[in-house]
Design an enzyme around this catalytic site. Sequence first.
Site, short mmCIF file in Angstrom:
data_model
loop_
_atom_site.label_atom_id
_atom_site.label_comp_id
_atom_site.label_asym_id
_atom_site.label_seq_id
_atom_site.Cartn_x
_atom_site.Cartn_y
_atom_site.Cartn_z
N HIS A 95 60.64 78.62 49.60
CA HIS A 95 59.18 78.63 49.79
C HIS A 95 58.59 80.04 49.80
CE1 HIS A 95 59.37 74.42 50.11
NE2 HIS A 95 59.53 74.30 51.41
N HIS A 165 52.57 71.57 51.38
CA HIS A 165 53.65 71.04 52.22
C HIS A 165 53.11 70.15 53.34
CE1 HIS A 165 57.56 70.98 54.22
NE2 HIS A 165 58.08 71.65 53.20
N TYR A 167 52.69 66.96 55.58
CA TYR A 167 53.47 65.81 56.03
C TYR A 167 52.50 64.65 56.27
CZ TYR A 167 57.33 69.02 57.25
OH TYR A 167 58.34 69.97 57.24
N GLU A 277 55.77 66.95 47.75
CA GLU A 277 55.44 68.28 47.28
C GLU A 277 55.46 68.31 45.75
OE1 GLU A 277 58.09 71.09 49.46
OE2 GLU A 277 58.55 69.28 50.62
#
Length: 311
Positions: A95, A165, A167, A277
Amino acid sequence: MTFGILPSGQSVERVELRAGELRAAVLSYGAILQRLEVAGVNVVLGLGTLQDYLTRSRYFGAVVGRYGNRIAGARFTLDGVEHRLPVNNGPNSLHGGIEGFDKKVWTIADRTSRSVTLTLVSPDGDQGYPGTLTASVTYTLDGDGLRLDYTAETDAPTVVNLTNHTYFNLAGSGDVLGHVLRMDAARYLPVDEHKIPTGELAPVKGTDFDFTTPHPIGARMDGGYDHCFVLDGPVEVRVPGLAMLMTTTEPGVQVYAGGMLDRPATPYGPHAGLCLETQHFPDSPNQPAFPTTVLRPGERRTSSTTYRFTA
């Protein structure tokens, strides 16, 4: 409104968006999607304070870069020159490195009641990446959904793979193991022990990775998914009373079912959220058979991802 002040003295802003039954909140730190409410239910995992994002985050809601996902051995060669990156995931770089885009303060370039555009200039050599990269992301509440539009430009050859990213938890609480997932994805990327793709684009048919027909996330592999799938069409996630349909211009999606959300200590437990993602493939700079992530001067990299919600 001001969300908090970093130890450096930089201010972090929070922008609220609304359209119909959708509400969203975006932070200038990490270009983070902090909240997304659908008919009054927050369907994403977020944190309440800036200090939490500094110390307890697992990339919650952030735009990650310069390269989302893993680069093997924390190095790649471009035009005959080797570039070494920070090691922050076993032997790999993950990342964007130790101080990736998720830990930068982005500039709020434009905002309306239903959209916000954030920009970031990453200088040449930032986390080992060549070229000065100018990136932007626009969050737009669009009818029954949220759309993310990315752009990137560079003054020297580099690699770039921007993604978000967030959730998701469509139930608003509990874990996501009962969320039903369906993907138009006939192939996935097998990985080695360090979660680096082997180079194969393997068929999902007859494996635990087959979501071409709907399955609960926790029905197989104990929900232990952290794999990239080759997209042929949309991705759908359902819980009783709510469905989310994701479409993207990107060739792949990393499906991560949050199995490590208790490390380090976060307010959440394992499998509290599902990441989708959208991106190019992991380790593409070292795998010439994969779609290229190289960006050169004069080019403009764009991509879009949309999440639409229906009762």
